[in-house]
Write a protein that holds these residues in place. Structure first.
Motif, PDB file in Angstrom:
ATOM      1  N   ALA A   1      -2.227   3.452 -14.526  1.00  0.00           N
ATOM      2  CA  ALA A   1      -3.162   3.962 -15.540  1.00  0.00           C
ATOM      3  C   ALA A   1      -3.005   2.384 -16.481  1.00  0.00           C
ATOM      4  N   SER A   2      -2.285   1.623 -16.459  1.00  0.00           N
ATOM      5  CA  SER A   2      -2.589   0.178 -17.589  1.00  0.00           C
ATOM      6  C   SER A   2      -3.759  -0.364 -16.762  1.00  0.00           C
ATOM      7  N   GLY A   3      -3.855  -0.502 -15.564  1.00  0.00           N
ATOM      8  CA  GLY A   3      -5.803  -0.663 -15.091  1.00  0.00           C
ATOM      9  C   GLY A   3      -5.014  -1.872 -14.436  1.00  0.00           C
ATOM     10  N   ARG A   4      -3.770  -1.907 -13.938  1.00  0.00           N
ATOM     11  CA  ARG A   4      -3.019  -2.922 -12.888  1.00  0.00           C
ATOM     12  C   ARG A   4      -3.186  -2.500 -11.598  1.00  0.00           C
ATOM     13  N   SER A   5      -3.392  -3.377 -10.496  1.00  0.00           N
ATOM     14  CA  SER A   5      -3.638  -2.904  -9.295  1.00  0.00           C
ATOM     15  C   SER A   5      -3.866  -3.968  -8.399  1.00  0.00           C
ATOM     16  N   GLY A   6      -3.390  -3.408  -6.892  1.00  0.00           N
ATOM     17  CA  GLY A   6      -3.484  -3.969  -5.895  1.00  0.00           C
ATOM     18  C   GLY A   6      -3.392  -3.745  -4.435  1.00  0.00           C
ATOM     19  N   ASP A   7      -1.980  -4.491  -3.554  1.00  0.00           N
ATOM     20  CA  ASP A   7      -1.866  -3.475  -2.451  1.00  0.00           C
ATOM     21  C   ASP A   7      -0.881  -3.709  -2.543  1.00  0.00           C
ATOM     22  N   SER A   8      -0.038  -2.689  -1.139  1.00  0.00           N
ATOM     23  CA  SER A   8       1.864  -3.332  -1.286  1.00  0.00           C
ATOM     24  C   SER A   8       2.217  -2.543   0.419  1.00  0.00           C
ATOM     25  N   ALA A   9       3.230  -2.481   0.524  1.00  0.00           N
ATOM     26  CA  ALA A   9       3.515  -2.103   2.392  1.00  0.00           C
ATOM     27  C   ALA A   9       3.522  -0.547   1.625  1.00  0.00           C
ATOM     28  N   ALA A  10       3.414   0.060   2.497  1.00  0.00           N
ATOM     29  CA  ALA A  10       2.718   1.721   2.394  1.00  0.00           C
ATOM     30  C   ALA A  10       4.719   1.932   2.870  1.00  0.00           C
ATOM     31  N   ALA A  11       5.438   1.287   3.716  1.00  0.00           N
ATOM     32  CA  ALA A  11       6.694   1.427   4.711  1.00  0.00           C
ATOM     33  C   ALA A  11       7.295  -0.260   4.649  1.00  0.00           C
ATOM     34  N   GLY A  12       8.404   0.020   4.594  1.00  0.00           N
ATOM     35  CA  GLY A  12       9.778  -1.071   4.301  1.00  0.00           C
ATOM     36  C   GLY A  12      11.100  -0.747   4.471  1.00  0.00           C
ATOM     37  N   PHE A  13      11.782  -2.317   5.113  1.00  0.00           N
ATOM     38  CA  PHE A  13      12.657  -1.882   4.964  1.00  0.00           C
ATOM     39  C   PHE A  13      13.139  -3.620   4.716  1.00  0.00           C
ATOM     40  N   ALA A  14      14.895  -4.432   3.849  1.00  0.00           N
ATOM     41  CA  ALA A  14      15.112  -5.768   3.900  1.00  0.00           C
ATOM     42  C   ALA A  14      16.788  -5.425   4.436  1.00  0.00           C
ATOM     43  N   PRO A  15      16.786  -6.021   5.855  1.00  0.00           N
ATOM     44  CA  PRO A  15      18.563  -6.151   5.556  1.00  0.00           C
ATOM     45  C   PRO A  15      18.885  -7.111   4.576  1.00  0.00           C
ATOM     46  N   ARG A  16      19.908  -6.434   4.062  1.00  0.00           N
ATOM     47  CA  ARG A  16      20.591  -7.865   2.882  1.00  0.00           C
ATOM     48  C   ARG A  16      21.962  -7.760   3.323  1.00  0.00           C
ATOM     49  N   LYS A  17      22.536  -9.023   3.097  1.00  0.00           N
ATOM     50  CA  LYS A  17      24.224  -8.425   3.822  1.00  0.00           C
ATOM     51  C   LYS A  17      24.663  -7.756   3.222  1.00  0.00           C
ATOM     52  N   SER A  18      24.677  -6.966   1.826  1.00  0.00           N
ATOM     53  CA  SER A  18      25.623  -5.761   1.540  1.00  0.00           C
ATOM     54  C   SER A  18      25.435  -4.702   1.665  1.00  0.00           C
ATOM     55  N   ALA A  19      23.553  -4.215   1.993  1.00  0.00           N
ATOM     56  CA  ALA A  19      23.312  -3.041   2.449  1.00  0.00           C
ATOM     57  C   ALA A  19      22.223  -3.470   3.291  1.00  0.00           C
ATOM     58  N   THR A  20      21.337  -2.479   3.876  1.00  0.00           N
ATOM     59  CA  THR A  20      19.695  -2.500   4.683  1.00  0.00           C
ATOM     60  C   THR A  20      19.285  -1.693   3.261  1.00  0.00           C
ATOM     61  N   VAL A  21      18.219  -2.363   3.100  1.00  0.00           N
ATOM     62  CA  VAL A  21      17.351  -1.447   1.451  1.00  0.00           C
ATOM     63  C   VAL A  21      16.110  -0.855   2.095  1.00  0.00           C
ATOM     64  N   VAL A  22      16.116   0.516   2.074  1.00  0.00           N
ATOM     65  CA  VAL A  22      14.320   0.995   2.366  1.00  0.00           C
ATOM     66  C   VAL A  22      13.474   1.483   0.969  1.00  0.00           C
ATOM     67  N   TYR A  23      12.651   0.713   1.335  1.00  0.00           N
ATOM     68  CA  TYR A  23      11.664   1.086   0.256  1.00  0.00           C
ATOM     69  C   TYR A  23      10.935   2.372   0.393  1.00  0.00           C
ATOM     70  N   LEU A  24      10.904   2.868  -0.880  1.00  0.00           N
ATOM     71  CA  LEU A  24       9.867   4.723  -1.016  1.00  0.00           C
ATOM     72  C   LEU A  24       9.719   4.480  -2.571  1.00  0.00           C
TER      73      LEU A  24
END
Length: 139
Positions: A54-77
């Motif tokens: 709504a602020s007008g900010r726009s862009g493109d991003s990954a529609a699904a993804g994950f990052a295997p970090r040392k402490s945990a795997t992060v799944v992006y939702l």
């Protein structure tokens, strides 16, 4: 899979994160129908979506993804974990942030539930221009 993704996965530590990363690549391929690409810093991404707030900010991003970090795997939702609360209650051991699912290990995780969550999130994000931030979807 690209050589860049293969090389990244080969360097993931600890070993449980590397094992889980390979399993998540297969799961997310099935859920999205997309091939993985490496986004920096260290995010394995599948497909793209367009957002406009709504602020007008726009862009493109990954529609699904994950990052295997040392402490945990992060799944992006990016549509927010709250949108998946019912399914996540059946997932197994995990913690959540507003738009992130944290998994210490895929052991004990219901992978069918995880795949359904990733698929639903991906479909929501790629259905058209997405207009909410994950924290707004939780409200």
């Amino acid at each position: 899979m690209s050589a860049e993704v293969d090389e990244f996965l080969a360097g993931v530590t600890p070993a449980v994160r590397q094992r889980d990363a390979h399993a998540l690549v297969d799961l997310m391929r099935r859920a999205t129908g997309q091939e993985p690409v490496l986004q920096h810093p260290g995010i394995v991404a599948f497909g793209q979506y367009h957002y406009e707030y709504a602020s007008g900010r726009s862009g493109d991003s990954a529609a699904a993804g994950f990052a295997p970090r040392k402490s945990a795997t992060v799944v992006y939702l990016s549509d927010g974990t709250a949108a998946h609360a019912d399914a996540l209650s059946r997932l197994g051991p995990h913690t959540t942030g507003v738009g992130c699912l944290y998994l210490k290990s895929l052991d004990g995780i219901d992978l069918e539930v995880l795949e359904a969550v990733v698929r639903r999130s991906y479909e929501t994000l790629t259905a058209g221009t997405f207009g909410q931030r994950a924290r707004e979807a939780a409200d």
